[in-house]
Design an enzyme around this catalytic site. Sequence first.
Site, PDB file in Angstrom:
ATOM      1  N   TRP A 131      76.338  42.575   5.373  1.00  0.00           N
ATOM      2  CA  TRP A 131      76.440  42.093   4.243  1.00  0.00           C
ATOM      3  C   TRP A 131      76.193  43.281   3.221  1.00  0.00           C
ATOM      4  O   TRP A 131      76.906  43.392   2.146  1.00  0.00           O
ATOM      5  CB  TRP A 131      75.447  40.898   3.678  1.00  0.00           C
ATOM      6  CG  TRP A 131      75.494  40.664   2.461  1.00  0.00           C
ATOM      7  CD1 TRP A 131      76.000  39.483   1.879  1.00  0.00           C
ATOM      8  CD2 TRP A 131      74.506  40.831   1.410  1.00  0.00           C
ATOM      9  NE1 TRP A 131      75.844  39.386   0.594  1.00  0.00           N
ATOM     10  CE2 TRP A 131      74.736  40.225  -0.022  1.00  0.00           C
ATOM     11  CE3 TRP A 131      73.758  42.061   1.287  1.00  0.00           C
ATOM     12  CZ2 TRP A 131      74.128  40.478  -0.936  1.00  0.00           C
ATOM     13  CZ3 TRP A 131      73.084  42.255  -0.080  1.00  0.00           C
ATOM     14  CH2 TRP A 131      73.217  41.542  -1.060  1.00  0.00           C
ATOM     15  N   HIS A 132      75.206  44.233   3.667  1.00  0.00           N
ATOM     16  CA  HIS A 132      74.906  45.287   2.711  1.00  0.00           C
ATOM     17  C   HIS A 132      76.105  46.160   2.632  1.00  0.00           C
ATOM     18  O   HIS A 132      76.014  47.094   1.599  1.00  0.00           O
ATOM     19  CB  HIS A 132      73.529  45.847   3.347  1.00  0.00           C
ATOM     20  CG  HIS A 132      72.179  45.202   3.110  1.00  0.00           C
ATOM     21  ND1 HIS A 132      71.866  44.215   3.724  1.00  0.00           N
ATOM     22  CD2 HIS A 132      71.435  45.235   1.839  1.00  0.00           C
ATOM     23  CE1 HIS A 132      70.829  43.709   3.228  1.00  0.00           C
ATOM     24  NE2 HIS A 132      70.615  44.189   2.079  1.00  0.00           N
ATOM     25  N   GLY A 133      76.817  46.607   3.767  1.00  0.00           N
ATOM     26  CA  GLY A 133      77.956  47.472   3.467  1.00  0.00           C
ATOM     27  C   GLY A 133      78.760  47.569   4.636  1.00  0.00           C
ATOM     28  O   GLY A 133      78.461  47.105   5.621  1.00  0.00           O
TER      29      GLY A 133
END
Length: 477
Positions: free
Chosen positions: A325-327
């Site tokens: 989700w973060h990257g």
Amino acid sequence: MLFNSLEFFIFLPIVFGLYWVIGGKRIKSQNVLIALASYVFYGWWDWRFLSLILFSTLVDYSIGLALGKKKKLKTRKILLWISICVNLGFLGFFKYYNFFIDSLIDSFTFFGSELSINTLNIILPVGISFYTFQTLSYTIDVYNKKLEPTKDFVGFMAFVSFFPQLVAGPIERATNLLPQFSIERKFNYKNAVDGLRQVLWGLFKKIVIADNCAKYANIIFNNHTEYNGSTLLLGAFFFAFQIYGDFSGYSDIAIGVSRLFGFNLKRNFAFPYFSRDIAEFWRRWHISLSTWFRDYLYIPLGGSRGGLKMKIRNTFIIFIVSGFWHGANWTFIIWGALNALYFLPLLLTKKNRINTNLVAEGKYFPTLKELRQMAFTFFITLIAWVFFRADSVAHAFSYLYNMFDTSLFSEIEVLPSTILTLVLFFIATEWLGRSGQYAIEKIDFMKKPIRWAFYILLIILMFSFTGEEQQFIYFQF
């Protein structure tokens, strides 16, 4: 538009003044103003992506109404999956398309084949991960009958685009925030003062702590082969406080600004670096995201109710998905997997719920055991942050290899004493205020001259130690 920009300091008073001139009894007019202000706020970066938010809003508003009318389970599931596919489809295209294409090409190359697929020059819409999850929470909760579908399109539009937390959270649940757009909001002086106090602390975190730590973290990470192990350890330390000051600072500002308008957002950080184990850390770090994954992914997968294999599987799924989700980078996936490894022993020994109380509650100092636990938890978190900050997996492993070589206990080559002093001041303030929602929440008990002297000190420090302006880290997510 950045919270720490001149534009925002002009924008906020104008919107605040118009909002309360309209008055709390004219709810729809206030909601129209919030929606318009939010679209101006977001469009300040790139007006082209306003259509994306509007389309997502229209889709989920319509699906919510349809879910309220349909009783047949099969039809309701189809509607829910339309919402999920549309929202995650947009998120997947803008955020992960090039990642999957590059990974596919690399896989074919590894096995000796060439694959010719072009990547796209895609601009990532600011905050798409945040407002996508926020609007998804609405359709999922309506589907599960935890929330009645709203018929107020303007209120729903304002909920999806609410400018204080639009681009970097907290990720609000529809069950908490949406109903607040349908009730009368009265100006409360005490809440407004408390909101401004939280904004002040959030700005201090961002401007003084995060931006100054970023300067040295960037120097050390970008030139890691030139420094010894002790300096690399310090670089990881600086990044740990950069990301904490940056992200929790944004959350403080968002929550404080929301209170100026009569809204209450959920807490997003609860002094995570004072955690005594990694389970406690994840109950205190980015709370709105970790609870979102818990409720909408971990529990539906079976949570901790199944056998050993299911517990291990679900733990890795939740952390790896959180990392992704973060990257769109393998570094984030490894970061998530590493945290799963940290968490697993606690889960399997049923010790993941031991430290639920406040550390050193009612005391000025922790015990030696608590201090040892906090130091160990912070250290392993520091190791994981290296993967989060590194440009690539190779960069992360090279950084850690050099950090743990024989020079780990050598003299530190980059030692900005002023910044370290400011970080120690920050840690001490957070420790003394750890029983509050934020560090300086309970400063009211002090006499007025002392209280105002502290406020002035924070303002002086912000003007005296303004670091090079950095975009909020989580804008890229």
